[in-house]
Scaffold this motif. Structure first.
Motif, mmCIF file in Angstrom:
data_model
loop_
_atom_site.group_PDB
_atom_site.id
_atom_site.type_symbol
_atom_site.label_atom_id
_atom_site.label_comp_id
_atom_site.label_asym_id
_atom_site.label_seq_id
_atom_site.Cartn_x
_atom_site.Cartn_y
_atom_site.Cartn_z
ATOM 1 N N GLN A 471 53.917 -35.298 -24.391
ATOM 2 C CA GLN A 471 54.453 -34.394 -23.378
ATOM 3 C C GLN A 471 55.102 -33.177 -24.045
ATOM 4 O OE1 GLN A 471 56.507 -38.034 -21.936
ATOM 5 N NE2 GLN A 471 56.398 -37.032 -19.935
ATOM 6 N N ARG A 499 51.775 -23.416 -13.627
ATOM 7 C CA ARG A 499 51.186 -24.460 -12.759
ATOM 8 C C ARG A 499 49.858 -24.004 -12.150
ATOM 9 N NH1 ARG A 499 51.738 -26.030 -7.377
ATOM 10 N NH2 ARG A 499 53.000 -24.191 -6.913
ATOM 11 N N TYR A 503 47.867 -24.220 -16.471
ATOM 12 C CA TYR A 503 47.655 -25.675 -16.528
ATOM 13 C C TYR A 503 47.410 -26.263 -15.136
ATOM 14 C CZ TYR A 503 49.673 -25.138 -21.211
ATOM 15 O OH TYR A 503 49.912 -24.752 -22.511
ATOM 16 N N ASP A 505 45.264 -28.304 -14.246
ATOM 17 C CA ASP A 505 44.831 -29.715 -14.330
ATOM 18 C C ASP A 505 45.960 -30.660 -14.736
ATOM 19 O OD1 ASP A 505 42.314 -28.740 -13.784
ATOM 20 O OD2 ASP A 505 41.748 -28.600 -15.903
ATOM 21 N N LEU A 506 47.127 -30.102 -15.108
ATOM 22 C CA LEU A 506 48.244 -30.940 -15.548
ATOM 23 C C LEU A 506 49.358 -30.927 -14.509
ATOM 24 C CD1 LEU A 506 48.518 -29.835 -19.308
ATOM 25 C CD2 LEU A 506 47.399 -31.888 -18.405
ATOM 26 N N LYS A 507 50.173 -31.972 -14.522
ATOM 27 C CA LYS A 507 51.307 -32.018 -13.604
ATOM 28 C C LYS A 507 52.542 -31.478 -14.323
ATOM 29 C CE LYS A 507 53.355 -34.765 -9.983
ATOM 30 N NZ LYS A 507 53.545 -36.070 -9.357
ATOM 31 N N LEU A 508 53.238 -30.501 -13.701
ATOM 32 C CA LEU A 508 54.402 -29.867 -14.303
ATOM 33 C C LEU A 508 55.663 -30.176 -13.503
ATOM 34 C CD1 LEU A 508 52.017 -28.251 -15.594
ATOM 35 C CD2 LEU A 508 53.500 -26.240 -15.546
ATOM 36 N N GLY A 509 56.793 -30.291 -14.200
ATOM 37 C CA GLY A 509 58.095 -30.459 -13.554
ATOM 38 C C GLY A 509 58.957 -29.230 -13.809
ATOM 39 N N GLN A 526 61.453 -39.039 -14.022
ATOM 40 C CA GLN A 526 60.000 -38.908 -13.831
ATOM 41 C C GLN A 526 59.329 -38.435 -15.126
ATOM 42 O OE1 GLN A 526 60.268 -36.235 -10.395
ATOM 43 N NE2 GLN A 526 59.216 -37.756 -9.145
ATOM 44 N N ASP A 531 55.429 -39.024 -15.598
ATOM 45 C CA ASP A 531 54.862 -38.447 -14.371
ATOM 46 C C ASP A 531 54.484 -36.980 -14.578
ATOM 47 O OD1 ASP A 531 55.368 -40.873 -13.302
ATOM 48 O OD2 ASP A 531 56.993 -40.249 -11.972
ATOM 49 N N PHE A 532 55.206 -36.269 -15.460
ATOM 50 C CA PHE A 532 54.893 -34.873 -15.772
ATOM 51 C C PHE A 532 54.391 -34.783 -17.204
ATOM 52 C CE2 PHE A 532 58.921 -34.261 -13.137
ATOM 53 C CZ PHE A 532 58.228 -34.126 -11.949
#
Length: 679
Positions: A471, A499, A503, A505-509, A526, A531-532
């Motif tokens: 990460q 976002r 990226y 295709d990726l999950k961002l926080g 998370q 999760d991110f």
């Protein structure tokens, strides 16, 4: 009304400016005297009007022959004020813009002194001075804005150097008699120092630059001297007046060694040395008062945990206080993991997680400032540990001490502080340094990335995340965009851009300081659970976030941070067994900025980086955008090691005999500006 009167009790003109002056650190009339000039303009040469040359910066003095306002049509400049001044050798025109009130101030037949650049403007063949500094010279009057070295002060909106100059001049004129020399004559002579009252006059209105420098050196000496004298006094009071609770060390040596041997790693030499010092302190009849300083990840918590286990063996309770819920929770997890198997009861209390019971059925309590609650009662508090101690105020530290009978005190900090600063700020504390990292810890590879390689860096980060299942953090200095610094990335905007565009295709926080504590905790949990893939954040992550799977940190606008803070941010990664990386970005083209940031690539010691920043940036910018707890010196500089040594030598000479110097003792008691104390 004396010098220590708050400005809110001053005349109407001062009261009106109280809010603005507070931004400059001016709360009392005494503070005005220590609002020191940042530089001086040399208006000391008074020129004859007939001899003025084009392009010269001059001061002229003469009689006002004429003063008028000329109105303009359809221009940004609506009106212009013109004064014709004669000095017997010739005449010259002074001009100002959009200041019609000047015709009521500068009257014909008055004597004026004016300073500025003489030039030919527009189509005029005659020399004139535009927007000069000026003042009316009354009979027996003294010029303070012209005709001399003119102090230029740090300003804020609506408070000009000219206004400050007038107030300081008036205060010095009216109150100088209240100030008297308090340093012993032998210290003045040994250090070749100017008299105190003379120094205050000359630092603001000096005869020449050398005198100004001598005056500032005197005031700088006072700051450092009083700071160190105050530390000596506190150390003496701590050691002489407080009886502590000595812990048995030899008796429990087997259990302490068993605890150390149960750790899944070997203590570093620095950890063992610090631990030996702490054990010696705990065994003494006076309570320990020690500062443990070490980089993020150097193992301070483990050293503190062994100290708390020693307190437990001796039948005492311990408390560990941390500045944030995140940090308190992580300490709770770490300490519980090592000490609960040894039979130690550990509890946690924070603003949102009040797990603690009212019957004091714990051996160690870990928490935020919530541990200060009146509801929490200790049966037998023997050891207090305060993490990132500079984030707690004097009152908070006092409250926690009062919950026990002179308990031992161990304070900790990961803030890299140059040694000269530590010795000056924390002269009342015993110091221990953890200057090495745990065995097997990989160095974080750090690169200053040129702007043209930004897109390649984004691609590389995505590849690393996918291939190593790790990460990343992306750090931005601000939450919202800044009007004055439009090129500096703001976290909200950058989060949306990354976002959607970089990226998808990726999950961002997203994490920043304006979010509520509960929301921050949820986001971090998370992120910790995976999760991110990427957490976009402000420097709120600087202290106390432990995500072992995070291996990359990318820092935007790196030039806005001190090296010490960059080093702490870098410490957010490299906490697991994978190779970790730190990418620094800047739009600055300054060679000095580039050289400073390049140092991050080769230097991995926080203490070395702090010393380097002290040399490169100076003390004013030492701690970047969000550092805490470092006193702001008015005249002195932490980089002036020679003066620090002189002040320390003088404090060593004077302290045991302070009662022989009543004026000095009184100044030490009452001084607020120079006597800055961490405790």
């Amino acid at each position: 009304m004396d010098l220590h009167t708050p400005i809110t009790r001053g005349n109407r003109a001062i009261k009106m400016y109280a809010g603005r002056l507070e931004k400059l650190g001016i709360m009392t009339f005494y503070d005005f005297l220590f609002h020191l000039p940042s530089r001086y303009e040399d208006y000391s040469m008074i020129s004859k009007i007939a001899e003025i040359q084009q392009g010269e910066t001059v001061t002229i003095q003469g009689q006002v022959l004429e003063m008028k306002t000329q109105y303009m049509r359809g221009a940004r400049i609506k009106n212009m004020q013109k004064a014709l001044v004669a000095d017997g050798t010739g005449t010259i025109e002074l001009t100002w813009f959009n200041q019609p009130f000047l015709t009521r101030t500068i009257l014909p037949n008055t004597t004026i002194s004016a300073s500025g650049r003489a030039d030919r403007f527009g189509r005029s063949k005659n020399l004139s001075i535009q927007s000069p500094e000026y003042e009316i010279i009354f009979e027996n009057g003294q010029a303070i804005h012209t005709g001399r070295l003119i102090p230029v002060y740090p300003e804020t909106q609506g408070v000009s150097s000219k206004w400050l100059r007038r107030q300081i001049y008036n205060i010095l004129s009216q109150h100088l008699g209240e100030l008297s020399e308090y340093l012993p004559q032998k210290i003045l002579s040994q250090n070749n120092l100017m008299n105190y009252t003379e120094a205050l006059q000359e630092v603001h209105f000096p005869k020449d630059l050398q005198t100004a420098q001598n005056a500032r050196e005197r005031l700088a000496f006072d700051e450092l001297f009083l700071m160190q004298l105050g530390a000596k006094k506190r150390r003496f009071q701590w050691q002489e007046r407080q009886l502590g609770s000595p812990f048995e060390i030899k008796k429990y040596e087997k259990q302490i060694n068993a605890c150390i041997n149960s750790l899944p790693f070997k203590l570093t030499t620095a950890q063992q040395t610090a631990l030996d010092s702490i054990m010696q302190d705990l065994h003494k009849g006076t309570p320990m008062n020690r500062l443990l300083q070490g980089d993020v990840g150097s193992g301070k918590t483990i050293v503190a945990a062994i100290g708390m286990y020693t307190a437990f063996l001796n039948g005492y309770q311990s408390v560990l206080m941390a500045p944030t819920e995140i940090l308190a929770q992580q300490h709770f997890i770490t300490v519980s993991k090592f000490l609960e198997p040894l039979g130690v009861t550990i509890d946690l209390v924070t603003g949102s997680k009040k797990r603690v019971t009212s019957d004091s059925n714990f051996s160690i309590l870990i928490g935020t400032h919530a541990v200060l609650s009146e509801k929490i009662v200790f049966d037998k508090l023997g050891l207090i540990v305060i993490d990132e101690q500079q984030r707690f105020g004097v009152e908070q530290r006092s409250i926690i001490r009062q919950k026990g009978n002179n308990p031992h005190l161990l304070t900790m900090t990961a803030t890299p502080i140059p040694r000269t600063v530590s010795l000056t700020m924390y002269g009342d504390l015993d110091l221990s340094y953890l200057n090495e990292m745990p065995h097997g810890r990989k160095k974080i590879k750090t690169w200053l990335v040129p702007p043209e390689k930004r897109n390649a860096a984004y691609d590389w980060i995505q590849k690393q995340i996918k291939e190593t299942k790790s990460q990343a953090f992306i750090i931005c200095p601000f939450i919202e965009p800044s009007e004055t610094m439009q090129t500096v990335k703001a976290v909200n905007q950058e989060y949306e851009r990354l976002r959607k565009e970089i990226y998808p295709d990726l999950k961002l926080g997203l994490l920043h300081g304006k979010q509520k504590a509960k929301e921050k905790d949820t986001i971090l949990e998370q992120f910790r659970k995976g999760d991110f893939a990427i957490l976009v954040a402000t420097p709120v992550v600087e202290v106390g976030i432990d995500i072992p799977n995070a291996t990359i940190i990318m820092i935007e606008a790196a030039e806005r941070f001190g090296l010490s803070q960059l080093h702490q941010l870098r410490g957010r990664v490299g906490r697991g067994d994978k190779q970790s990386y730190c990418l620094l970005f800047t739009d600055s083209r300054s060679a000095q900025t580039s050289a400073r940031l390049k140092a991050m690539e080769t230097t991995h010691s926080g203490a070395e980086l702090a010393e380097l920043d002290l040399k490169l940036r100076g003390p004013g910018n030492l701690y970047g955008t969000a550092q805490h707890g470092i006193p702001k010196l008015k005249a002195a500089a932490f980089s002036d090691t020679a003066l620090i040594q002189k002040a320390k030598f003088a404090a060593d000479e004077v302290f045991p005999y302070l009662k022989d110097y009543p004026q000095l003792a009184k100044q030490l008691e009452s001084a607020t500006s120079p006597n800055i104390s961490p405790d």
